[in-house]
Motif scaffolding. Structure first.
Motif, PDB file in Angstrom:
ATOM      1  N   ARG A 171      92.988   1.387  67.485  1.00  0.00           N
ATOM      2  CA  ARG A 171      94.139   2.116  66.934  1.00  0.00           C
ATOM      3  C   ARG A 171      95.130   1.175  66.265  1.00  0.00           C
ATOM      4  NH1 ARG A 171      99.310   4.272  70.180  1.00  0.00           N
ATOM      5  NH2 ARG A 171      99.646   2.013  70.044  1.00  0.00           N
ATOM      6  N   PHE A 175      96.429   0.549  61.990  1.00  0.00           N
ATOM      7  CA  PHE A 175      97.775   0.492  61.427  1.00  0.00           C
ATOM      8  C   PHE A 175      98.034  -0.870  60.792  1.00  0.00           C
ATOM      9  CE2 PHE A 175      98.385   4.165  64.157  1.00  0.00           C
ATOM     10  CZ  PHE A 175      99.288   4.950  63.462  1.00  0.00           C
ATOM     11  N   TRP A 242      97.720   8.426  62.609  1.00  0.00           N
ATOM     12  CA  TRP A 242      96.500   7.702  63.012  1.00  0.00           C
ATOM     13  C   TRP A 242      95.250   8.427  62.546  1.00  0.00           C
ATOM     14  CZ3 TRP A 242      93.990   7.988  68.416  1.00  0.00           C
ATOM     15  CH2 TRP A 242      92.966   7.034  68.531  1.00  0.00           C
ATOM     16  N   ALA A 246      92.360   6.138  60.844  1.00  0.00           N
ATOM     17  CA  ALA A 246      91.559   5.544  61.921  1.00  0.00           C
ATOM     18  C   ALA A 246      90.285   4.907  61.383  1.00  0.00           C
ATOM     19  CB  ALA A 246      91.207   6.610  62.954  1.00  0.00           C
TER      20      ALA A 246
END
Length: 264
Positions: A171, A175, A242, A246
């Motif tokens: 995760r 980002f 997300w 992802a």
């Protein structure tokens, strides 16, 4: 220190399942285009064979793997496609044999690796269990491309738990690789396994969460399907963001797949 044997066993089984899917293909079927632009079924298997041998080198020959990394750095935009194209040009019987020999050798190397050892990779170094998980994720994802090209629907298995775990663990990477701020808090992830069981990650009381089928989550984090075509739900702005970015694989952000409904 976790025992890597279960995930190595699952990697073997995932590879064997894909092998059974392609072993009897005709020459015309090997040349079918897959959802990856410019890649045929042969390119997909060639890529797996190439990456398995890279992983074998990382586990058994650190200096040799360092040379592979230098080659990748010298041609970052083309080295993956070039490796796939080289293998795809081989006769299918030769390509299959190369893939089988490479993954058999990798299986043995991972099972006999020194406990606690970590091996270099194109991303952070990995232990044997992590290496096997990454290879399983990629084998499953490229197997999905092959199945899509052949019009085959694969039966999801409990092996998806390894892909799910990677997707959850990456995760922050998803980002960071896009230059976005990493969420400060953990998310709750609740996914329905193929067996009907619930796979859960993160604090039960986390205000931000992702829920849905494990298969859909795997398709999302390997970028084999567009979010709009999947039954995943996000609660909270960061969790929602997300699901749009992802990725469970190392490297730069991929373009993803377009929605079956077309541009939005």
């Amino acid at each position: 220190m976790s025992d890597p044997t279960p995930v190595i066993d699952d990697l073997r089984d995932e590879s064997d399942e894909l092998d059974r899917l392609v072993a009897q293909l005709s020459l015309e079927q090997w040349a079918l285009p897959t959802p990856a632009p410019g890649w045929t079924v042969a390119h997909q298997i060639a890529h797996l064979a190439w990456t398995d041998r890279s992983a074998l080198c990382a586990v058994t020959d650190e200096d040799g793997f360092r040379a592979l990394v230098e080659q990748a750095l010298a041609a970052p935009d083309t080295f993956v496609d070039e490796g796939a194209a080289e293998g795809a040009a081989l006769p299918p019987t030769t390509l299959l044999q190369r893939w089988r020999e490479g993954r058999t050798a990798l299986d043995k190397a991972l099972r006999t690796a020194r406990p606690g050892a970590r091996f270099p990779w194109y991303g952070p170094p990995m232990a044997a269990a992590s290496m096997a998980s990454a290879r399983l994720m990629e084998t499953w994802a490229h197997g999905q491309d092959v199945a899509d090209a052949l019009g085959v629907r694969r039966q999801p298995t409990a092996r998806l738990r390894h892909v799910v775990r990677l997707g959850v663990r990456t995760r922050d990477f998803a980002f960071g690789v896009r230059g976005l701020p990493v969420p400060a808090e953990e998310f709750r992830v609740e996914l329905r396994a193929p067996s009907g069981d619930l796979w859960t990650y993160g604090p039960e009381d986390a205000p931000q969460r992702v829920t849905g089928p494990a298969l859909d989550f795997c398709l999302l984090v390997t970028q084999r399907a567009h979010r709009a075509d999947l039954a995943l739900r996000a609660e909270g702005p960061d969790a929602d963001a997300w699901l749009g970015i992802a990725q469970a694989f190392a490297g730069p952000p991929g373009p993803g797949r377009p929605s079956r409904e077309g541009p939005r």
